[in-house]
Design a protein around this motif. Structure first.
Motif, short mmCIF file in Angstrom:
data_model
loop_
_atom_site.label_atom_id
_atom_site.label_comp_id
_atom_site.label_asym_id
_atom_site.label_seq_id
_atom_site.Cartn_x
_atom_site.Cartn_y
_atom_site.Cartn_z
N UNK A 61 -6.40 8.38 -2.40
CA UNK A 61 -6.82 7.01 -2.71
C UNK A 61 -6.55 6.04 -1.57
N UNK A 62 -5.80 6.46 -0.56
CA UNK A 62 -5.43 5.54 0.50
C UNK A 62 -6.62 4.92 1.23
N UNK A 63 -7.65 5.69 1.61
CA UNK A 63 -8.80 5.04 2.27
C UNK A 63 -9.44 3.94 1.43
N UNK A 64 -9.56 4.17 0.12
CA UNK A 64 -10.15 3.15 -0.75
C UNK A 64 -9.23 1.94 -0.86
N UNK A 65 -7.92 2.16 -0.88
CA UNK A 65 -6.97 1.05 -0.93
C UNK A 65 -7.07 0.20 0.32
N UNK A 66 -7.12 0.86 1.46
CA UNK A 66 -7.23 0.13 2.73
C UNK A 66 -8.54 -0.65 2.80
N UNK A 67 -9.63 -0.04 2.36
CA UNK A 67 -10.92 -0.72 2.37
C UNK A 67 -10.89 -1.94 1.45
N UNK A 68 -10.23 -1.82 0.30
CA UNK A 68 -10.15 -2.95 -0.63
C UNK A 68 -9.34 -4.09 -0.03
N UNK A 69 -8.27 -3.77 0.66
CA UNK A 69 -7.45 -4.81 1.30
C UNK A 69 -8.24 -5.48 2.42
N UNK A 70 -8.96 -4.68 3.20
CA UNK A 70 -9.79 -5.26 4.27
C UNK A 70 -10.85 -6.17 3.66
N UNK A 71 -11.47 -5.72 2.59
CA UNK A 71 -12.52 -6.51 1.95
C UNK A 71 -11.95 -7.82 1.39
N UNK A 72 -10.71 -7.76 0.90
CA UNK A 72 -10.06 -8.96 0.36
C UNK A 72 -9.38 -9.78 1.47
N UNK A 73 -9.61 -9.38 2.71
CA UNK A 73 -9.02 -10.06 3.88
C UNK A 73 -7.50 -10.19 3.76
N UNK A 74 -6.88 -9.08 3.30
CA UNK A 74 -5.44 -9.03 3.20
C UNK A 74 -4.87 -9.57 1.92
N UNK A 75 -5.72 -10.12 1.06
CA UNK A 75 -5.24 -10.67 -0.20
C UNK A 75 -5.19 -9.64 -1.30
N UNK A 76 -5.16 -10.12 -2.53
CA UNK A 76 -5.09 -9.24 -3.69
C UNK A 76 -6.30 -8.32 -3.69
N UNK A 77 -6.03 -7.04 -3.85
CA UNK A 77 -7.11 -6.05 -3.77
C UNK A 77 -7.36 -5.30 -5.06
N UNK A 78 -6.54 -5.52 -6.07
CA UNK A 78 -6.72 -4.82 -7.33
C UNK A 78 -5.97 -3.51 -7.40
N UNK A 79 -5.33 -3.11 -6.32
CA UNK A 79 -4.55 -1.86 -6.33
C UNK A 79 -3.11 -2.18 -6.55
N UNK A 124 0.81 -1.21 0.00
CA UNK A 124 0.00 0.00 0.00
C UNK A 124 0.84 1.26 0.00
N UNK A 125 2.15 1.13 -0.08
CA UNK A 125 3.03 2.27 -0.04
C UNK A 125 2.89 3.06 -1.34
N UNK A 126 2.46 4.32 -1.28
CA UNK A 126 2.28 5.10 -2.51
C UNK A 126 3.56 5.30 -3.31
N UNK A 127 4.71 5.12 -2.69
CA UNK A 127 5.96 5.31 -3.43
C UNK A 127 6.06 4.33 -4.60
N UNK A 128 5.43 3.16 -4.46
CA UNK A 128 5.45 2.19 -5.56
C UNK A 128 4.81 2.78 -6.81
N UNK A 129 3.73 3.53 -6.63
CA UNK A 129 3.07 4.18 -7.76
C UNK A 129 3.95 5.26 -8.36
N UNK A 130 4.70 5.95 -7.51
CA UNK A 130 5.60 6.99 -8.01
C UNK A 130 6.76 6.38 -8.78
N UNK A 131 7.27 5.23 -8.33
CA UNK A 131 8.33 4.56 -9.09
C UNK A 131 7.80 4.20 -10.48
#
Length: 109
Positions: free
Chosen positions: A91-109, A42-49
């Protein structure tokens, strides 16, 4: 003596034998926390790279040596639009919600 806690993802550069050996040799100085094998990053730096890679790959002509690449990367970094940073932060709140919904698995982000 206090030990520092270190937490890193499972990127190849972090799990290389030489890196693991270094941490083993310095185990009295660092406590390396476990990281799940397929955890989302979930680290936004990955998107910046990714953004920087796309900018450099689109350059014509391409940098011809490390010095040129370093100059171009610094220029690209300094010219990232503020809106890009805002979008990542927003986008961080949506990313966190997606990870929670995926129970820590692949979230699409």
């Amino acid at each position: 003596m206090l030990t520092a806690v270190h937490w890193q993802d499972n990127a190849r550069c972090h799990t290389a034998r030489s890196v693991c050996a270094w941490f083993e040799e310095h185990q009295d100085e660092f406590t390396v926390l476990p990281w799940p094998a397929n955890s989302p990053d979930l680290n936004p730096i990955e998107n910046l790279w990714d953004h920087l890679e796309r900018v450099v790959r689109a350059m014509v002509p391409q940098p011809r040596n490390l010095a040129q690449l370093a100059t171009e990367l610094e220029s690209a970094w300094l010219n990232i639009p503020m809106n890009t940073f805002r979008n990542l932060i927003n986008s961080l709140p949506a990313r966190l919600a997606a990870v929670r919904s995926a129970k820590g698995g692949y979230s699409g982000f």
